[in-house]
Scaffold this motif. Structure first.
Motif, PDB file in Angstrom:
ATOM      1  N   PRO A  10     -15.038  11.257   7.029  1.00 18.87           N
ATOM      2  CA  PRO A  10     -15.446   9.913   6.605  1.00 18.87           C
ATOM      3  C   PRO A  10     -15.134   8.904   7.699  1.00 18.87           C
ATOM      4  CG  PRO A  10     -13.329  10.400   5.716  1.00 18.87           C
ATOM      5  CD  PRO A  10     -13.794  11.665   6.418  1.00 18.87           C
ATOM      6  N   GLN A  11     -15.636   7.742   7.534  1.00 18.69           N
ATOM      7  CA  GLN A  11     -15.316   6.653   8.451  1.00 18.69           C
ATOM      8  C   GLN A  11     -13.929   6.146   8.060  1.00 18.69           C
ATOM      9  OE1 GLN A  11     -17.349   5.674  10.962  1.00 18.69           O
ATOM     10  NE2 GLN A  11     -18.643   7.375  10.388  1.00 18.69           N
ATOM     11  N   LEU A  12     -12.890   6.763   8.641  1.00 15.04           N
ATOM     12  CA  LEU A  12     -11.522   6.450   8.222  1.00 15.04           C
ATOM     13  C   LEU A  12     -11.145   4.987   8.443  1.00 15.04           C
ATOM     14  CD1 LEU A  12      -9.557   9.656   9.191  1.00 15.04           C
ATOM     15  CD2 LEU A  12     -10.244   8.875   6.924  1.00 15.04           C
ATOM     16  N   ASP A  13     -11.673   4.362   9.478  1.00 17.63           N
ATOM     17  CA  ASP A  13     -11.355   2.947   9.678  1.00 17.63           C
ATOM     18  C   ASP A  13     -11.934   2.101   8.548  1.00 17.63           C
ATOM     19  OD1 ASP A  13     -13.894   3.598  10.658  1.00 17.63           O
ATOM     20  OD2 ASP A  13     -13.883   1.999  12.150  1.00 17.63           O
ATOM     21  N   VAL A  14     -13.124   2.447   8.083  1.00 13.08           N
ATOM     22  CA  VAL A  14     -13.739   1.741   6.956  1.00 13.08           C
ATOM     23  C   VAL A  14     -12.932   1.995   5.689  1.00 13.08           C
ATOM     24  CG1 VAL A  14     -15.775   1.612   5.462  1.00 13.08           C
ATOM     25  CG2 VAL A  14     -16.040   1.700   7.949  1.00 13.08           C
ATOM     26  N   LEU A  15     -12.543   3.245   5.482  1.00 18.24           N
ATOM     27  CA  LEU A  15     -11.749   3.561   4.295  1.00 18.24           C
ATOM     28  C   LEU A  15     -10.398   2.858   4.323  1.00 18.24           C
ATOM     29  CD1 LEU A  15     -12.509   7.346   3.736  1.00 18.24           C
ATOM     30  CD2 LEU A  15     -13.337   5.387   2.429  1.00 18.24           C
ATOM     31  N   GLN A  16      -9.783   2.747   5.489  1.00 13.34           N
ATOM     32  CA  GLN A  16      -8.510   2.030   5.584  1.00 13.34           C
ATOM     33  C   GLN A  16      -8.699   0.550   5.241  1.00 13.34           C
ATOM     34  OE1 GLN A  16      -5.387   2.801   5.920  1.00 13.34           O
ATOM     35  NE2 GLN A  16      -5.654   4.982   6.251  1.00 13.34           N
ATOM     36  N   THR A  17      -9.799  -0.034   5.700  1.00 16.57           N
ATOM     37  CA  THR A  17     -10.092  -1.438   5.390  1.00 16.57           C
ATOM     38  C   THR A  17     -10.316  -1.613   3.889  1.00 16.57           C
ATOM     39  OG1 THR A  17     -11.058  -1.777   7.573  1.00 16.57           O
ATOM     40  CG2 THR A  17     -11.663  -3.357   5.849  1.00 16.57           C
ATOM     41  N   LEU A  18     -11.089  -0.701   3.289  1.00 17.52           N
ATOM     42  CA  LEU A  18     -11.304  -0.772   1.841  1.00 17.52           C
ATOM     43  C   LEU A  18      -9.994  -0.575   1.095  1.00 17.52           C
ATOM     44  CD1 LEU A  18     -14.668   1.175   1.434  1.00 17.52           C
ATOM     45  CD2 LEU A  18     -14.297  -1.299   1.296  1.00 17.52           C
ATOM     46  N   TYR A  19      -9.175   0.352   1.569  1.00 21.15           N
ATOM     47  CA  TYR A  19      -7.887   0.602   0.929  1.00 21.15           C
ATOM     48  C   TYR A  19      -7.027  -0.670   0.913  1.00 21.15           C
ATOM     49  CZ  TYR A  19      -3.048   1.994   0.397  1.00 21.15           C
ATOM     50  OH  TYR A  19      -1.747   2.060  -0.004  1.00 21.15           O
ATOM     51  N   LEU A  20      -7.015  -1.408   2.009  1.00 23.43           N
ATOM     52  CA  LEU A  20      -6.211  -2.632   2.068  1.00 23.43           C
ATOM     53  C   LEU A  20      -6.622  -3.620   0.979  1.00 23.43           C
ATOM     54  CD1 LEU A  20      -5.929  -3.191   5.918  1.00 23.43           C
ATOM     55  CD2 LEU A  20      -4.157  -2.358   4.346  1.00 23.43           C
ATOM     56  N   LYS A  21      -7.915  -3.663   0.677  1.00 22.31           N
ATOM     57  CA  LYS A  21      -8.403  -4.574  -0.363  1.00 22.31           C
ATOM     58  C   LYS A  21      -8.260  -3.985  -1.764  1.00 22.31           C
ATOM     59  CE  LYS A  21     -12.264  -7.489  -1.631  1.00 22.31           C
ATOM     60  NZ  LYS A  21     -13.588  -7.974  -1.300  1.00 22.31           N
ATOM     61  N   TYR A  22      -8.423  -2.678  -1.888  1.00 23.13           N
ATOM     62  CA  TYR A  22      -8.431  -2.026  -3.202  1.00 23.13           C
ATOM     63  C   TYR A  22      -7.242  -1.092  -3.394  1.00 23.13           C
ATOM     64  CZ  TYR A  22     -13.086  -3.976  -3.300  1.00 23.13           C
ATOM     65  OH  TYR A  22     -14.147  -4.844  -3.276  1.00 23.13           O
ATOM     66  N   GLU A  23      -6.140  -1.391  -2.732  1.00 23.64           N
ATOM     67  CA  GLU A  23      -4.925  -0.581  -2.859  1.00 23.64           C
ATOM     68  C   GLU A  23      -4.515  -0.447  -4.323  1.00 23.64           C
ATOM     69  OE1 GLU A  23      -0.263  -0.689  -1.393  1.00 23.64           O
ATOM     70  OE2 GLU A  23      -1.676  -2.172  -0.636  1.00 23.64           O
ATOM     71  N   ASN A  24      -4.688  -1.511  -5.081  1.00 26.74           N
ATOM     72  CA  ASN A  24      -4.411  -1.491  -6.510  1.00 26.74           C
ATOM     73  C   ASN A  24      -5.752  -1.350  -7.245  1.00 26.74           C
ATOM     74  OD1 ASN A  24      -3.090  -1.623  -8.962  1.00 26.74           O
ATOM     75  ND2 ASN A  24      -3.218  -3.842  -9.052  1.00 26.74           N
ATOM     76  N   GLY A  25      -6.387  -0.203  -7.049  1.00 25.99           N
ATOM     77  CA  GLY A  25      -7.686   0.025  -7.663  1.00 25.99           C
ATOM     78  C   GLY A  25      -8.183   1.435  -7.432  1.00 25.99           C
ATOM     79  N   GLU A  26      -9.500   1.541  -7.198  1.00 25.09           N
ATOM     80  CA  GLU A  26     -10.134   2.847  -7.062  1.00 25.09           C
ATOM     81  C   GLU A  26     -11.277   2.763  -6.047  1.00 25.09           C
ATOM     82  OE1 GLU A  26     -10.848   5.526 -10.598  1.00 25.09           O
ATOM     83  OE2 GLU A  26     -12.919   4.939 -10.170  1.00 25.09           O
ATOM     84  N   ILE A  27     -11.438   3.818  -5.262  1.00 24.44           N
ATOM     85  CA  ILE A  27     -12.548   3.919  -4.311  1.00 24.44           C
ATOM     86  C   ILE A  27     -13.269   5.232  -4.576  1.00 24.44           C
ATOM     87  CG2 ILE A  27     -13.250   3.984  -1.886  1.00 24.44           C
ATOM     88  CD1 ILE A  27     -10.511   2.637  -1.225  1.00 24.44           C
ATOM     89  N   ASN A  28     -14.585   5.139  -4.733  1.00 22.04           N
ATOM     90  CA  ASN A  28     -15.413   6.318  -4.942  1.00 22.04           C
ATOM     91  C   ASN A  28     -16.347   6.494  -3.751  1.00 22.04           C
ATOM     92  OD1 ASN A  28     -15.187   7.207  -8.008  1.00 22.04           O
ATOM     93  ND2 ASN A  28     -15.004   4.996  -7.880  1.00 22.04           N
ATOM     94  N   GLN A  29     -16.619   7.728  -3.430  1.00 22.68           N
ATOM     95  CA  GLN A  29     -17.615   8.055  -2.410  1.00 22.68           C
ATOM     96  C   GLN A  29     -18.823   8.596  -3.160  1.00 22.68           C
ATOM     97  OE1 GLN A  29     -16.377  10.083   1.318  1.00 22.68           O
ATOM     98  NE2 GLN A  29     -17.665  11.731   0.539  1.00 22.68           N
ATOM     99  N   CYS A  30     -19.993   8.005  -2.924  1.00 26.22           N
ATOM    100  CA  CYS A  30     -21.195   8.369  -3.661  1.00 26.22           C
ATOM    101  C   CYS A  30     -22.363   8.632  -2.715  1.00 26.22           C
ATOM    102  CB  CYS A  30     -21.597   7.244  -4.618  1.00 26.22           C
ATOM    103  SG  CYS A  30     -20.358   6.788  -5.849  1.00 26.22           S
TER     104      CYS A  30
END
Length: 114
Positions: free
Chosen positions: A22-42
């Motif tokens: 995956p685009q780990l830099d993108v996922l890290q950026t999303l994680y920073l915003k959604y650390e208290n949440g959920e991320i799905n790959q679709c």
């Protein structure tokens, strides 16, 4: 000596096996915003997208392309639903915080918390 070389070769070869890079830099950026949440790959028409939302009732979710650009809003509670929200398939949770409101277990497929 050949056993050592074979062992080294297998170790390096097996350690390089990983999921669909995956685009780990993108996922890290999303994680920073959604650390208290959920991320799905679709899948969206054969293209990988991410759908992420915070851990709150009525919060909705945002859809992002592989580069991290927001491409849609999927907030059914407030009626802000872009048409592409219903076009995703093969969604897989790749990150979910502990104590998520869904009651589902914590997930961190790509080790984003470290």
């Amino acid at each position: 000596m050949w056993k050592l070389m074979l062992t080294l070769w297998l170790t390096v070869g097996l350690s390089s096996c990983h999921r669909d890079d995956p685009q780990l830099d993108v996922l890290q950026t999303l994680y920073l915003k959604y650390e208290n949440g959920e991320i799905n790959q679709c899948n969206l028409g054969g293209v990988k997208v991410y759908v992420a939302g915070i851990n709150a009732y009525d919060a909705g979710a945002q859809m992002f392309d592989i580069a991290g650009n927001q491409i849609g809003t999927c907030n059914y509670a407030w009626g802000l639903v872009d048409p592409i929200c219903g076009e995703t398939s093969a969604c897989e949770v790749i990150y979910r915080t502990s104590n998520h409101i869904s009651g589902q277990p914590e997930v961190d497929v790509f080790n984003l918390t470290n």
